[in-house]
Write an enzyme that holds these catalytic residues in place. Structure first.
Site, PDB file in Angstrom:
ATOM      1  CG  HIS A  35      -1.832   1.154   1.340  1.00 38.04           C
ATOM      2  ND1 HIS A  35      -3.180   1.065   1.056  1.00 38.04           N
ATOM      3  CD2 HIS A  35      -1.613   2.445   1.721  1.00 38.04           C
ATOM      4  CE1 HIS A  35      -3.749   2.246   1.253  1.00 38.04           C
ATOM      5  NE2 HIS A  35      -2.814   3.097   1.667  1.00 38.04           N
ATOM      6  CD  GLU A  36       1.690   3.646   3.667  1.00 38.36           C
ATOM      7  OE1 GLU A  36       1.873   4.690   2.996  1.00 38.36           O
ATOM      8  OE2 GLU A  36       0.715   3.508   4.425  1.00 38.36           O
ATOM      9  CG  HIS A  68       0.145   6.008  -0.792  1.00 35.03           C
ATOM     10  ND1 HIS A  68      -0.977   6.434  -1.479  1.00 35.03           N
ATOM     11  CD2 HIS A  68      -0.291   5.566   0.409  1.00 35.03           C
ATOM     12  CE1 HIS A  68      -2.048   6.263  -0.721  1.00 35.03           C
ATOM     13  NE2 HIS A  68      -1.657   5.724   0.423  1.00 35.03           N
ATOM     14  CG  HIS A 117      -6.216   6.336   0.127  1.00 35.62           C
ATOM     15  ND1 HIS A 117      -6.046   7.336   1.060  1.00 35.62           N
ATOM     16  CD2 HIS A 117      -5.275   5.389   0.427  1.00 35.62           C
ATOM     17  CE1 HIS A 117      -5.062   7.016   1.881  1.00 35.62           C
ATOM     18  NE2 HIS A 117      -4.581   5.838   1.515  1.00 35.62           N
ATOM     19  CE1 TYR A 144      -6.637   3.839   3.485  1.00 35.83           C
ATOM     20  CE2 TYR A 144      -7.551   4.835   5.463  1.00 35.83           C
ATOM     21  CZ  TYR A 144      -6.453   4.500   4.694  1.00 35.83           C
ATOM     22  OH  TYR A 144      -5.200   4.805   5.126  1.00 35.83           O
TER      23      TYR A 144
END
Length: 275
Positions: free
Chosen positions: A169-170, A173, A179, A225
């Site tokens: 996930h990071e 980014h 997101h 999310y």
């Protein structure tokens, strides 16, 4: 007396060894059934941030100033990492000494996973590199969006962030992705229930002029999310539309759409001999 002292020393050694091993094995062992978004929210909640910490938006996206909350600094500036003549994108990284060998292995596994489905290659940094990711255990889990230039911190705190999916996930980014619930076409797929959002957290649901790479909205994205993110009253902050029963926000690793849009953005043309 000597035997008693030796016994006490041995018992103390066992306790210290047990504590060390427990701390070293804490990462990835207590995730249970939590999704990536739930793990991120848990890790970043109730943190006491210092003046040296970056401003966070979206829960785990680092920005330099409050002005960046309303814009996508990545797509407005150009933020992709450079592709080389062999068709691959080499991204230098350095893992600081905050981490144990086991924790480094979790991070390395996440870094290496990208080579199995894309042209992205994370490699250890060299002294000649001008831009690189510095993977550190700072205050929570966070990353800037896209290449920023120079040393770029990706925080994976030892307490709460060391899971395969959160590493992916990071890194997404850092590769330029936001997101899923902030996509430009979000309102066609998600209804945001602002009345249930914690005061001061509304900006986490603002739409961004994202480049969606021609892919459909993905409820199963590792960047989506969960239903109760930033809720102040245990009521949903997001409801899928038109079917409110659709499950979302439960990903534990990158989805097929995550992989497809990554390969589209970086024009990864994978041949038959490509891993």
């Amino acid at each position: 007396m000597a035997r008693k002292s030796a016994f006490r020393f041995s018992a103390l050694a066992v306790l210290l060894l047990s504590a060390c091993c427990w701390a070293d094995s804490e990462a990835e062992d207590d995730s249970g059934e939590l999704s990536v978004s739930e793990l991120l929210e848990r890790a970043n909640s109730n943190l006491i941030r210092s003046a040296n910490d970056p401003i966070l938006t979206g829960g785990d996206i680092a920005i330099d100033s409050e002005a960046e909350k309303n814009a996508d600094p990545c797509t407005s500036r150009g933020c992709m990492w450079m592709k080389f003549s062999d068709g691959k994108v080499y991204i230098p990284y350095y893992i600081t000494n905050h981490f144990s060998s086991r924790e480094k292995a979790i991070i390395t596994r996440g870094l290496d996973s990208f080579s199995s489905f894309s042209c992205i290659r994370f490699r250890p940094s060299r002294s000649s590199d001008r831009d690189w990711l510095s993977i550190e255990s700072q205050n929570g889990c966070y990353s800037f969006v896209g290449r920023r230039g120079g040393k770029q911190v990706v925080s994976l705190a030892r307490s709460g962030c060391l899971y395969h999916g959160t590493v992916q996930h990071e890194l997404l980014h850092a590769l330029g992705f936001n997101h899923e619930q902030t996509r430009s076409d979000r309102d066609n797929h998600i209804r945001v229930m602002l009345q249930n959002v914690q005061s001061g957290m509304e900006h986490n649901f603002r739409k961004i002029a994202t480049l969606n790479q021609g892919t459909a909205y993905d409820y199963n994205s590792v960047m989506q999310y969960h239903k109760y993110a930033f809720s102040k009253n245990n009521q949903p902050t997001m409801v899928p539309i038109p079917n409110s029963n659709v499950s979302f926000g439960s990903a534990k690793q990158m989805s097929r759409n995550d992989i497809a849009r990554l390969n589209t953005l970086y024009k990864c043309y994978l041949g038959l001999d490509e891993p």
